[in-house]
Design an enzyme around this catalytic site. Structure first.
Site, PDB file in Angstrom:
ATOM      1  N   SER A  79       9.201  15.371  32.220  1.00  0.00           N
ATOM      2  CA  SER A  79       9.055  16.808  32.494  1.00  0.00           C
ATOM      3  C   SER A  79       9.544  17.127  33.901  1.00  0.00           C
ATOM      4  CB  SER A  79       7.590  17.235  32.329  1.00  0.00           C
ATOM      5  OG  SER A  79       6.740  16.401  33.095  1.00  0.00           O
ATOM      6  N   ASP A 117       7.875   7.639  32.376  1.00  0.00           N
ATOM      7  CA  ASP A 117       8.577   7.891  31.121  1.00  0.00           C
ATOM      8  C   ASP A 117       9.885   7.114  31.069  1.00  0.00           C
ATOM      9  OD1 ASP A 117       7.491   9.500  29.105  1.00  0.00           O
ATOM     10  OD2 ASP A 117       7.781  11.332  30.280  1.00  0.00           O
ATOM     11  N   GLU A 149       8.751   8.046  23.478  1.00  0.00           N
ATOM     12  CA  GLU A 149       8.463   8.972  22.376  1.00  0.00           C
ATOM     13  C   GLU A 149       8.796   8.331  21.029  1.00  0.00           C
ATOM     14  OE1 GLU A 149      10.436  12.735  23.083  1.00  0.00           O
ATOM     15  OE2 GLU A 149       9.388  13.032  25.006  1.00  0.00           O
ATOM     16  N   GLU A 216       0.930  15.488  21.424  1.00  0.00           N
ATOM     17  CA  GLU A 216       1.338  16.764  22.018  1.00  0.00           C
ATOM     18  C   GLU A 216       1.497  17.833  20.935  1.00  0.00           C
ATOM     19  OE1 GLU A 216       4.568  16.637  24.834  1.00  0.00           O
ATOM     20  OE2 GLU A 216       4.665  18.828  24.966  1.00  0.00           O
TER      21      GLU A 216
HETATM   22  O1  KIV Z   1       6.964  14.324  30.587  1.00  0.00           O
HETATM   23  C1  KIV Z   1       5.775  14.701  30.512  1.00  0.00           C
HETATM   24  O2  KIV Z   1       5.244  15.357  31.415  1.00  0.00           O
HETATM   25  C2  KIV Z   1       5.029  14.349  29.320  1.00  0.00           C
HETATM   26  C3  KIV Z   1       3.664  14.929  29.160  1.00  0.00           C
HETATM   27  C4  KIV Z   1       3.763  16.339  28.773  1.00  0.00           C
HETATM   28  C5  KIV Z   1       2.837  14.157  28.227  1.00  0.00           C
HETATM   29  O3  KIV Z   1       5.507  13.642  28.488  1.00  0.00           O
END
Ligand code: KIV
Length: 299
Positions: A79, A117, A149, A216
């Protein structure tokens, strides 16, 4: 301790003041301590029904604030694409960007477990590609876990990472890296077939070895059912109160995000307005000559 009776985050408790015990017992809450929260602590929290909060972080300073507040898990989420780097979606975020900002978040914290991530395109090719990039984030940035994911489709990658010693947080429901395939950000898991698939995906990532799973934008009833059927913690975002943990994007939570925020966001502050006010006051004082004053001046 039962769900709903969380202890408050405490003031920093010093080097020996950890309240998350060495054996993974005790509360996850307790401010700065001599050791990091671990995935074992999160498993123990689920066993005793203690809910926990996760926030995103993209820089050392903000991460340090959240760490001192006692947030036990910080996510260097992709994000960052929308919230920090000025992209429209998470899709363009690169490994270099995640690695650089993850390293900053690790440097800025002492206690939180840092999850980074794996960005779009960094793990879908093969489990070997996923392992190469996860190892880079652990070695280069010092993160303690990675998130990726997908359910059944990502299980082979999760298995390889876990076998190599990389803790993996899975992410189901609305998966923003698939925004163009989904045609936006619709709620997921509605209807019997979609709900069964989500439950299957959740059990598959658990069997593959994930230590937790983000849910989510899924109906609260389904998220609660998944939470009851899994032994690993679920982390909800737009998934109701029945999850073991919650996550919010920090810029949404703190009111930094411009414009509309999703229905599931609660804004706990209005930092955008406050920062704008401070910048305007500074600019006005420079223009009028009232800043710098005598007390800000060397002679
Ligand atoms: O990238 C992010 O902030 C996320 C959260 C919304 C779980 O994957």
């Amino acid at each position: 301790m039962q769900n709903g009776s969380l202890p408050p985050a405490q003031a920093p408790s010093g080097p020996s003041g950890s309240s998350a015990g060495k054996d993974g017992t005790g509360s996850l809450y307790g401010g700065v301590t001599s050791r990091r929260v671990t995935v074992r602590d999160l498993a123990a929290a689920k066993a005793r029904g203690e809910r926990w909060a996760m926030l995103t972080a993209y820089d050392a300073m903000t991460a340090g604030v959240f760490d001192e507040a006692g947030i036990p898990v910080l996510l260097v989420g992709d994000s960052m694409g929308n919230c920090h780097l000025g992209y429209d979606t998470t899709v363009p975020v690169t490994m270099d960007e995640i690695a650089m900002l993850s390293a900053a978040v690790v440097r800025g914290t002492q206690r939180a477990l840092i999850v980074a991530d794996l960005p779009f395109g960094s793990y879908q090719e093969s489990p070997a590609q996923a392992l190469r990039n996860a190892v880079r984030l652990m070695k280069e940035a010092g993160v303690h876990a990675v998130k990726l994911e997908g359910g059944e489709r990502s299980a082979p990658a999760i298995e390889m990472l876990v076998q190599a010693g990389v803790p993996v947080m899975a992410h189901l429901g609305l998966t923003p890296q698939s925004v163009h395939a989904l045609g936006g950000y619709p709620v997921q898991g509605r209807g019997d077939e979609a709900a069964h698939q989500l439950l299957r995906d959740a059990k598959t990532v658990q069997s593959a070895g994930a230590f937790s799973v983000v849910l989510e934008a899924v109906p609260a009833e389904l998220a609660t059912q998944v939470t009851h059927e899994l032994h690993i913690p679920t982390v909800g975002i737009g998934a109701g109160v029945g999850c073991d943990a919650q996550v919010l994007v920090w810029t949404d939570m703190a009111g930094m995000t411009a414009g509309r925020v999703p229905k599931f966001v609660k804004q706990y502050a209005n930092l955008r307005a406050e920062l704008g006010r401070a910048a305007t006051e500074y600019m006005d004082e420079v223009r009028s000559g009232s800043f710098p004053a005598e007390k800000h001046t060397f002679h």
